[in-house]
Design a protein around this motif. Structure first.
Motif, mmCIF file in Angstrom:
data_model
loop_
_atom_site.group_PDB
_atom_site.id
_atom_site.type_symbol
_atom_site.label_atom_id
_atom_site.label_comp_id
_atom_site.label_asym_id
_atom_site.label_seq_id
_atom_site.Cartn_x
_atom_site.Cartn_y
_atom_site.Cartn_z
ATOM 1 N N ILE A 26 0.833 -1.209 0.000
ATOM 2 C CA ILE A 26 0.000 0.000 0.000
ATOM 3 C C ILE A 26 0.866 1.256 0.000
ATOM 4 C CG2 ILE A 26 -1.625 1.342 1.405
ATOM 5 C CD1 ILE A 26 -2.880 -1.387 2.194
ATOM 6 N N ALA A 27 1.929 1.263 0.789
ATOM 7 C CA ALA A 27 2.815 2.429 0.842
ATOM 8 C C ALA A 27 3.517 2.643 -0.501
ATOM 9 C CB ALA A 27 3.843 2.252 1.960
ATOM 10 N N LEU A 28 3.991 1.578 -1.125
ATOM 11 C CA LEU A 28 4.677 1.695 -2.410
ATOM 12 C C LEU A 28 3.723 2.185 -3.498
ATOM 13 C CD1 LEU A 28 7.388 1.160 -3.844
ATOM 14 C CD2 LEU A 28 6.533 -1.119 -4.366
ATOM 15 N N THR A 29 2.514 1.646 -3.535
ATOM 16 C CA THR A 29 1.533 2.059 -4.523
ATOM 17 C C THR A 29 1.126 3.516 -4.313
ATOM 18 O OG1 THR A 29 0.717 -0.209 -4.701
ATOM 19 C CG2 THR A 29 -0.736 1.539 -5.503
ATOM 20 N N THR A 30 0.904 3.904 -3.069
ATOM 21 C CA THR A 30 0.540 5.290 -2.772
ATOM 22 C C THR A 30 1.666 6.244 -3.140
ATOM 23 O OG1 THR A 30 -0.878 4.528 -0.975
ATOM 24 C CG2 THR A 30 -0.243 6.854 -0.956
ATOM 25 N N ALA A 31 2.897 5.885 -2.788
ATOM 26 C CA ALA A 31 4.041 6.738 -3.127
ATOM 27 C C ALA A 31 4.203 6.861 -4.637
ATOM 28 C CB ALA A 31 5.310 6.174 -2.501
ATOM 29 N N ALA A 32 3.988 5.790 -5.366
ATOM 30 C CA ALA A 32 4.095 5.841 -6.827
ATOM 31 C C ALA A 32 3.008 6.734 -7.417
ATOM 32 C CB ALA A 32 4.009 4.438 -7.417
ATOM 33 N N LEU A 33 1.775 6.618 -6.940
ATOM 34 C CA LEU A 33 0.695 7.452 -7.459
ATOM 35 C C LEU A 33 0.936 8.925 -7.154
ATOM 36 C CD1 LEU A 33 -2.426 5.236 -6.735
ATOM 37 C CD2 LEU A 33 -1.453 5.817 -8.958
ATOM 38 N N VAL A 34 1.441 9.237 -5.970
ATOM 39 C CA VAL A 34 1.752 10.629 -5.628
ATOM 40 C C VAL A 34 2.884 11.138 -6.510
ATOM 41 C CG1 VAL A 34 2.704 12.103 -3.816
ATOM 42 C CG2 VAL A 34 0.864 10.508 -3.279
ATOM 43 N N SER A 35 3.901 10.309 -6.707
ATOM 44 C CA SER A 35 5.024 10.703 -7.545
ATOM 45 C C SER A 35 4.595 10.924 -8.991
ATOM 46 C CB SER A 35 6.115 9.639 -7.476
ATOM 47 O OG SER A 35 7.191 9.973 -8.297
ATOM 48 N N VAL A 36 3.732 10.064 -9.505
ATOM 49 C CA VAL A 36 3.225 10.223 -10.876
ATOM 50 C C VAL A 36 2.425 11.512 -10.988
ATOM 51 C CG1 VAL A 36 1.607 9.297 -12.580
ATOM 52 C CG2 VAL A 36 3.211 7.773 -11.456
ATOM 53 N N ARG A 38 2.705 14.232 -9.328
ATOM 54 C CA ARG A 38 3.549 15.421 -9.185
ATOM 55 C C ARG A 38 4.549 15.583 -10.327
ATOM 56 N NH1 ARG A 38 5.095 15.678 -2.773
ATOM 57 N NH2 ARG A 38 3.000 16.110 -2.040
ATOM 58 N N SER A 39 4.691 14.580 -11.162
ATOM 59 C CA SER A 39 5.694 14.650 -12.223
ATOM 60 C C SER A 39 5.201 15.520 -13.375
ATOM 61 C CB SER A 39 6.024 13.254 -12.739
ATOM 62 O OG SER A 39 4.926 12.735 -13.453
ATOM 63 N N GLU A 40 6.166 16.014 -14.151
ATOM 64 C CA GLU A 40 5.861 16.772 -15.352
ATOM 65 C C GLU A 40 5.666 15.779 -16.493
ATOM 66 O OE1 GLU A 40 5.613 20.095 -15.832
ATOM 67 O OE2 GLU A 40 5.907 20.483 -13.695
ATOM 68 N N PRO A 41 4.501 15.769 -17.109
ATOM 69 C CA PRO A 41 4.294 14.817 -18.210
ATOM 70 C C PRO A 41 5.078 15.237 -19.447
ATOM 71 C CG PRO A 41 2.366 16.210 -17.945
ATOM 72 C CD PRO A 41 3.308 16.545 -16.820
ATOM 73 N N ASP A 42 5.800 14.294 -20.040
ATOM 74 C CA ASP A 42 6.564 14.613 -21.238
ATOM 75 C C ASP A 42 5.714 14.498 -22.496
ATOM 76 O OD1 ASP A 42 6.340 11.914 -20.977
ATOM 77 O OD2 ASP A 42 8.382 11.448 -21.579
ATOM 78 N N ALA A 62 4.377 0.021 -9.661
ATOM 79 C CA ALA A 62 5.073 0.993 -8.826
ATOM 80 C C ALA A 62 6.583 0.841 -8.977
ATOM 81 C CB ALA A 62 4.658 0.821 -7.371
ATOM 82 N N LEU A 63 7.076 -0.394 -9.003
ATOM 83 C CA LEU A 63 8.505 -0.609 -9.209
ATOM 84 C C LEU A 63 8.943 -0.101 -10.583
ATOM 85 C CD1 LEU A 63 9.183 -4.116 -7.639
ATOM 86 C CD2 LEU A 63 9.915 -1.890 -6.808
ATOM 87 N N ALA A 64 8.127 -0.353 -11.611
ATOM 88 C CA ALA A 64 8.458 0.125 -12.953
ATOM 89 C C ALA A 64 8.507 1.645 -12.979
ATOM 90 C CB ALA A 64 7.436 -0.394 -13.961
ATOM 91 N N TRP A 65 7.588 2.299 -12.286
ATOM 92 C CA TRP A 65 7.602 3.765 -12.250
ATOM 93 C C TRP A 65 8.891 4.278 -11.611
ATOM 94 C CZ3 TRP A 65 6.335 8.225 -14.036
ATOM 95 C CH2 TRP A 65 6.552 9.363 -13.277
ATOM 96 N N PHE A 66 9.250 3.725 -10.465
ATOM 97 C CA PHE A 66 10.434 4.212 -9.773
ATOM 98 C C PHE A 66 11.726 3.859 -10.514
ATOM 99 C CE2 PHE A 66 7.588 4.254 -5.954
ATOM 100 C CZ PHE A 66 7.597 5.633 -5.820
ATOM 101 N N LEU A 67 11.742 2.741 -11.249
ATOM 102 C CA LEU A 67 12.956 2.357 -11.971
ATOM 103 C C LEU A 67 13.079 3.035 -13.337
ATOM 104 C CD1 LEU A 67 13.106 -1.467 -11.191
ATOM 105 C CD2 LEU A 67 14.520 0.354 -10.232
ATOM 106 N N PHE A 68 11.955 3.162 -14.069
ATOM 107 C CA PHE A 68 12.031 3.623 -15.456
ATOM 108 C C PHE A 68 11.277 4.915 -15.742
ATOM 109 C CE2 PHE A 68 12.071 -1.100 -15.584
ATOM 110 C CZ PHE A 68 13.417 -1.246 -15.885
ATOM 111 N N GLY A 69 10.212 5.191 -15.027
ATOM 112 C CA GLY A 69 9.357 6.319 -15.392
ATOM 113 C C GLY A 69 9.621 7.602 -14.646
ATOM 114 N N ALA A 70 10.087 7.512 -13.427
ATOM 115 C CA ALA A 70 10.288 8.713 -12.622
ATOM 116 C C ALA A 70 11.434 9.540 -13.192
ATOM 117 C CB ALA A 70 10.585 8.341 -11.173
ATOM 118 N N PRO A 71 11.226 10.838 -13.312
ATOM 119 C CA PRO A 71 12.306 11.686 -13.829
ATOM 120 C C PRO A 71 13.472 11.738 -12.850
ATOM 121 C CG PRO A 71 10.436 13.015 -13.150
ATOM 122 C CD PRO A 71 10.024 11.587 -13.015
#
Length: 78
Positions: A26-36, A38-42, A62-71
């Motif tokens: 739940i914490a990882l999913t919530t953190a990923a959604l918040v991070s997404v 707040r990010s600037e969409p390319d 969530a792991l894919a976002w933090f490894l590949f998608g997060a700026p």
């Protein structure tokens, strides 16, 4: 004391481990959604698709976002 009945509940260690995994999930999913959010969409819709991936595949998304998608931050590399 042992009258042959079986306790249908899980042992305490399994219950604690399951609860810990659920809290991390739940914490990882919530953190990923918040991070997404707040990010600037390319590209148009990329934020939408990342949210969809995180929701449909909660742990892997969530792991894919933090490894590949997060700026990447500019000051993080030295």
């Amino acid at each position: 004391m042992d009258d042959g009945t079986v306790n249908p509940t899980l042992p305490l260690a399994y219950d604690i481990a399951f609860t810990a995994v659920a809290v991390v999930w739940i914490a990882l999913t919530t953190a990923a959604l918040v991070s997404v959010s707040r990010s600037e969409p390319d590209r148009a819709g990329s934020r939408y698709w990342w949210c969809a991936v995180v929701v449909v595949l909660p742990f892997l998304g969530a792991l894919a976002w933090f490894l590949f998608g997060a700026p990447r931050r500019q000051g993080a590399r030295r």
